[in-house]
Every structure is written in structure tokens, then in C-alpha cells.
Design a protein around this motif. Structure first.
Motif, PDB file in Angstrom:
ATOM      1  N   PHE A 129      -3.354   0.836   5.928  1.00 56.43           N
ATOM      2  CA  PHE A 129      -2.178  -0.376   6.699  1.00 56.43           C
ATOM      3  C   PHE A 129      -2.798  -1.523   6.599  1.00 56.43           C
ATOM      4  CE2 PHE A 129      -4.949   0.922  10.243  1.00 56.43           C
ATOM      5  CZ  PHE A 129      -4.980  -0.446  11.110  1.00 56.43           C
ATOM      6  N   CYS A 130      -4.103  -1.829   6.783  1.00 53.27           N
ATOM      7  CA  CYS A 130      -4.562  -3.185   6.915  1.00 53.27           C
ATOM      8  C   CYS A 130      -4.445  -4.044   5.309  1.00 53.27           C
ATOM      9  CB  CYS A 130      -6.187  -3.254   6.666  1.00 53.27           C
ATOM     10  SG  CYS A 130      -6.616  -1.895   8.124  1.00 53.27           S
ATOM     11  N   ASP A 131      -4.229  -3.209   4.383  1.00 53.36           N
ATOM     12  CA  ASP A 131      -4.021  -3.935   3.098  1.00 53.36           C
ATOM     13  C   ASP A 131      -2.306  -3.983   2.673  1.00 53.36           C
ATOM     14  OD1 ASP A 131      -6.769  -4.007   2.803  1.00 53.36           O
ATOM     15  OD2 ASP A 131      -6.936  -2.134   1.488  1.00 53.36           O
ATOM     16  N   ASP A 132      -1.454  -3.408   3.646  1.00 51.30           N
ATOM     17  CA  ASP A 132      -0.220  -3.337   3.394  1.00 51.30           C
ATOM     18  C   ASP A 132       0.508  -4.462   3.885  1.00 51.30           C
ATOM     19  OD1 ASP A 132       1.990  -2.277   2.288  1.00 51.30           O
ATOM     20  OD2 ASP A 132       1.715  -0.343   2.860  1.00 51.30           O
ATOM     21  N   CYS A 133       1.990  -4.732   3.668  1.00 58.87           N
ATOM     22  CA  CYS A 133       2.949  -5.729   4.197  1.00 58.87           C
ATOM     23  C   CYS A 133       3.930  -4.813   4.723  1.00 58.87           C
ATOM     24  CB  CYS A 133       3.091  -6.508   2.893  1.00 58.87           C
ATOM     25  SG  CYS A 133       1.926  -7.355   2.207  1.00 58.87           S
ATOM     26  N   LEU A 134       4.606  -5.387   5.354  1.00 59.21           N
ATOM     27  CA  LEU A 134       5.970  -5.031   6.262  1.00 59.21           C
ATOM     28  C   LEU A 134       6.978  -5.023   5.102  1.00 59.21           C
ATOM     29  CD1 LEU A 134       6.211  -7.212   9.604  1.00 59.21           C
ATOM     30  CD2 LEU A 134       6.047  -4.524   9.405  1.00 59.21           C
ATOM     31  N   ALA A 137       8.469  -6.399   1.397  1.00 61.42           N
ATOM     32  CA  ALA A 137       7.339  -6.340   0.538  1.00 61.42           C
ATOM     33  C   ALA A 137       6.184  -5.382   0.393  1.00 61.42           C
ATOM     34  CB  ALA A 137       6.682  -7.743   1.088  1.00 61.42           C
ATOM     35  N   GLY A 138       6.181  -4.507   1.518  1.00 64.15           N
ATOM     36  CA  GLY A 138       5.126  -3.540   1.361  1.00 64.15           C
ATOM     37  C   GLY A 138       5.823  -2.314   1.795  1.00 64.15           C
ATOM     38  N   ARG A 139       5.140  -1.182   2.412  1.00 65.37           N
ATOM     39  CA  ARG A 139       5.504  -0.028   3.071  1.00 65.37           C
ATOM     40  C   ARG A 139       5.670   0.088   4.539  1.00 65.37           C
ATOM     41  NH1 ARG A 139       6.886   4.155  -0.276  1.00 65.37           N
ATOM     42  NH2 ARG A 139       6.061   5.632   1.232  1.00 65.37           N
ATOM     43  N   LEU A 140       4.990  -1.109   5.131  1.00 64.92           N
ATOM     44  CA  LEU A 140       4.929  -0.908   6.668  1.00 64.92           C
ATOM     45  C   LEU A 140       6.229  -0.986   7.301  1.00 64.92           C
ATOM     46  CD1 LEU A 140       1.877  -3.142   7.593  1.00 64.92           C
ATOM     47  CD2 LEU A 140       1.963  -0.505   6.765  1.00 64.92           C
ATOM     48  N   ARG A 141       6.387   0.002   8.330  1.00 61.20           N
ATOM     49  CA  ARG A 141       7.679  -0.179   9.102  1.00 61.20           C
ATOM     50  C   ARG A 141       7.467  -0.454  10.380  1.00 61.20           C
ATOM     51  NH1 ARG A 141       8.702   6.146  10.731  1.00 61.20           N
ATOM     52  NH2 ARG A 141       6.665   6.946  10.600  1.00 61.20           N
ATOM     53  N   ASP A 142       6.005  -1.061  10.812  1.00 62.36           N
ATOM     54  CA  ASP A 142       5.728  -1.446  12.126  1.00 62.36           C
ATOM     55  C   ASP A 142       4.643  -2.647  12.144  1.00 62.36           C
ATOM     56  OD1 ASP A 142       5.282  -1.642  14.886  1.00 62.36           O
ATOM     57  OD2 ASP A 142       5.201   0.539  15.145  1.00 62.36           O
ATOM     58  N   LEU A 143       4.402  -3.410  12.630  1.00 59.34           N
ATOM     59  CA  LEU A 143       3.325  -4.389  12.835  1.00 59.34           C
ATOM     60  C   LEU A 143       1.718  -3.873  12.704  1.00 59.34           C
ATOM     61  CD1 LEU A 143       4.690  -6.760  15.504  1.00 59.34           C
ATOM     62  CD2 LEU A 143       4.879  -7.032  12.972  1.00 59.34           C
ATOM     63  N   LYS A 144       0.993  -4.405  12.166  1.00 57.06           N
ATOM     64  CA  LYS A 144      -0.585  -3.981  11.968  1.00 57.06           C
ATOM     65  C   LYS A 144      -1.172  -4.052  13.610  1.00 57.06           C
ATOM     66  CE  LYS A 144      -1.181  -5.839   7.160  1.00 57.06           C
ATOM     67  NZ  LYS A 144      -1.784  -6.739   6.385  1.00 57.06           N
ATOM     68  N   SER A 145      -0.590  -5.028  14.090  1.00 54.38           N
ATOM     69  CA  SER A 145      -1.225  -5.111  15.541  1.00 54.38           C
ATOM     70  C   SER A 145      -1.093  -3.894  16.483  1.00 54.38           C
ATOM     71  CB  SER A 145      -0.654  -6.198  16.190  1.00 54.38           C
ATOM     72  OG  SER A 145       0.895  -6.276  16.333  1.00 54.38           O
ATOM     73  N   ARG A 146      -0.154  -2.959  16.115  1.00 52.02           N
ATOM     74  CA  ARG A 146       0.146  -1.731  16.799  1.00 52.02           C
ATOM     75  C   ARG A 146      -0.975  -1.082  16.783  1.00 52.02           C
ATOM     76  NH1 ARG A 146       1.127   1.916  19.570  1.00 52.02           N
ATOM     77  NH2 ARG A 146       2.920   3.087  19.609  1.00 52.02           N
ATOM     78  N   ALA A 147      -1.919  -0.953  15.683  1.00 54.31           N
ATOM     79  CA  ALA A 147      -3.303  -0.110  15.662  1.00 54.31           C
ATOM     80  C   ALA A 147      -4.039  -0.343  16.806  1.00 54.31           C
ATOM     81  CB  ALA A 147      -3.950  -0.473  14.369  1.00 54.31           C
ATOM     82  N   SER A 148      -4.013  -1.478  17.318  1.00 53.26           N
ATOM     83  CA  SER A 148      -4.789  -1.848  18.608  1.00 53.26           C
ATOM     84  C   SER A 148      -4.574  -0.959  19.859  1.00 53.26           C
ATOM     85  CB  SER A 148      -4.670  -3.237  18.991  1.00 53.26           C
ATOM     86  OG  SER A 148      -3.449  -3.636  19.371  1.00 53.26           O
ATOM     87  N   GLN A 149      -3.321  -0.422  19.734  1.00 49.48           N
ATOM     88  CA  GLN A 149      -2.764   0.506  20.952  1.00 49.48           C
ATOM     89  C   GLN A 149      -3.127   1.980  20.730  1.00 49.48           C
ATOM     90  OE1 GLN A 149       1.268  -0.585  21.765  1.00 49.48           O
ATOM     91  NE2 GLN A 149       0.917  -2.579  21.004  1.00 49.48           N
TER      92      GLN A 149
END
Length: 314
Positions: A129-134, A137-149
Motif C-alpha cells: 500500500f505504501c507504493d500505491d495510489c488512491l 490512479a492506483g488501486r487504493l480504496r482507503d488512505l494510507k494513513s489508515r494503516a496507523s490505526q
């Protein structure tokens, strides 16, 4: 958001499908069900059922969805439910069974109406997920910052458990201090889906799949046989009689007697048994399972058991 005073384990990802959530859910449920009363609650994507429904071995795939039915087939002693509303689903399970239990949620990190729980995030080592985009543009469906939770991050789909994960682990540290572990997928041998007996592959097969990312599946097959023809469909696609006819015609014209598919796809093919028998074509499956190094497996389940015990103390 709603929270519950009971152990709930939420397994999910930040991207579109294909990180191995369902094998990870099965891996976790298999271990916990030997020690605890375990329920799995899934969205039932692809099924037509509304409200809350228990999945049984005899359930129809177009009602409950392919992944929940596959999980029930693999875990016959575990209660599996589907519900679009996870909060309502948990309340329903608690009404049916007021005793102490653990509820595993398959793909729920984006379910904002539910708070708390032990959160397990999967990320594919081939596209962390660190290398991906929303999207788009990419395949992320949620913010990268969600990983901190989240509490645990699983780097999935390693080629082997000895693969170097240093770069992925360092990248994850920029976004989360969660415990990190690593998994690979391995095959459990070839089976005839309709008889559940061990099967042997012919030199050439036709392959059918409707999963988010079939790359790992193809890799496993190429080690065992030659893929003569691939039919790929979108994730959770419901096969039609016209699809089956197309496959069988190709088989007949090219002397192929085996169609190889995934467990998730095979549950959608039972209704075509008579056609397959008449055409003398077998449906074979390549069941897969999550593998984790022994030391990491111990750490992973120790964290889960520690979390569960906080509710036993309360």
C-alpha cells in the motif's frame, strides 16, 4: 460508530481485492476454532440475499456469495453469516448465541459504522500500500494513513517464506508501528471438486477464474501443467450456461478433459454437473492455504490471544 464489549477480529486491506483476505480468515479461524467459539461474518459480495443470513453447506452461491460458501465448505464446524450491515450482523449473532464467542470479520476495515476490534491489515508484497495510489490512479480504496490505526500488518503473497522483505518492512514503518508478519500461499494438492477425491493433472488443461488477482494462481499451475487456454472474468462473476457451453466446446475441439479453477470459483459450478458428466470433463480445484513461519505464527496468535483475554478479565 458502534463498538461491542466482546472480541472482534477485523481482517481487511486498503486496496481492491487480491491480497489474500479469505485464506487469511480461514487460517485464523482454523486455529481459533480449536480453542474458542468462532463466528465469521462476511459481506457476502456477489450474493443476492438482503439482511442477515447464515451460510450452510447447502446454501446457494447466488444467495450468499462465493467466498462465504467457500469458507463454510472449508470450515464446516464454524458458523458463517453474511450481512451488508456488520453492526446489525454482530447484534444478530449475539441474539442467537449469547455465550462468549469470537467474531471474525472478513473485509471490514472500511466499515466505518463499526469501531474497535483487533484490526489486521493485509498488503500484497508485489504492490504494498505504501507504493500505491488512491483510485483511479492506483488501486487504493482507503488512505494510507489508515494503516496507523491497525494492530497487525500482514505482508502477503511472498514467493516463499524466505523471501527478503526488508524493503517492504521499512516502507511500512513510515506509516504504521503495527506488528508486521509475513505469509505465502501454497497449494494443498489437486482435487476433483465434485467427488472431493485427489486428482492428477493431464499435460494440458483449460483454466477458468473470476478472482481479483489470478497471478499467484497461474504461477502455482504453471509448475504442474501447461495452461492451454485461460478464461478470465471479473471478481465474483456468476458463470452462465453460455459460459459453460463455450468452455465445453473448446474442450471438445482441443481434446481437453479437465477444467481447472479456484475453490472460490468452483462453488459456482455445481449446477452444471450434468453437463460436465455428459461431456466427460472434470472440474478440478487447486485449494490454497496461508503459510506463516513458525515463529511468526506463534507471535501472531499470541497477540490475538492477549487481545481475547482482555475481555475474559473484564
Amino acid at each position: 460508530s458502534n463498538s461491542f464489549d466482546q472480541p472482534i477480529i477485523r481482517i481487511g486491506n486498503l486496496s481492491l481485492g487480491g491480497t489474500g483476505k479469505t485464506p487469511m480468515t480461514i487460517f485464523t479461524a482454523e486455529y481459533l476454532s480449536d480453542r474458542h467459539n468462532v463466528y465469521i461474518l462476511s459481506r457476502g459480495y456477489g450474493g443476492k440475499s438482503r439482511g442477515i443470513q447464515e451460510v450452510r453447506i447447502t446454501s446457494l452461491v447466488d444467495e450468499v456469495g462465493d467466498e462465504p460458501l467457500m469458507m463454510k465448505n472449508r470450515l464446516p464446524k464454524v458458523h458463517v453469516f453474511v450481512s451488508n450491515d456488520r453492526v446489525a450482523g454482530i447484534r444478530h449473532i449475539n441474539t442467537l448465541d449469547p455465550d462468549r464467542k469470537i467474531i471474525l470479520l472478513d473485509d471490514s476495515l472500511q466499515h466505518r459504522s463499526l469501531a474497535g476490534g483487533l484490526q489486521v491489515l493485509l498488503t500484497d508484497i508485489n504492490r504494498i500500500f505504501c507504493d500505491d495510489c488512491l483510485l483511479p490512479a492506483g488501486r487504493l480504496r482507503d488512505l494510507k494513513s489508515r494503516a496507523s490505526q491497525v494492530d497487525i500488518i500482514v505482508v502477503s503473497k511472498l514467493k516463499s517464506l524466505t523471501e527478503d522483505t526488508t524493503r517492504a518492512d521499512k516502507a511500512i514503518l513510515r506509516y504504521s508501528q503495527a506488528h508486521v508478519c509475513h505469509t505465502s500461499l501454497s497449494s494443498m494438492g489437486i482435487k476433483d471438486y465434485l467427488t472431493d477425491e485427489e486428482a492428477f493433472l493431464n499435460p494440458k488443461v483449460l483454466v477458468v477464474s473470476a478472482i481479483a488477482n489470478p497471478y499467484t494462481f497461474y504461477q502455482m499451475l504453471q509448475e504442474k501443467t501447461i495452461i492451454e487456454k485461460k478464461y478470465e472474468y471479473r471478481d465474483h462473476y456468476q458463470y452462465t450456461e453460455a459460459d459453460f457451453n463455450e468452455w465445453l466446446i473448446y474442450c471438445q475441439e482441443n481434446g481437453i478433459t479437465q477444467i481447472l479453477t479456484t475453490e472460490k470459483d468452483a462453488v459456482k459450478m455445481k449446477d452444471f454437473k450434468d453437463k460436465l458428466d455428459k461431456a466427460k470433463v472434470e472440474i478440478l480445484v487447486l485449494p490454497i492455504q496461508t503459510k506463516m513461519a513458525e515463529n511468526e505464527t506463534i507471535d501472531f496468535f499470541q497477540k490475538i490471544e492477549t487481545y481475547i483475554k482482555t475481555y475474559e478479565i473484564n
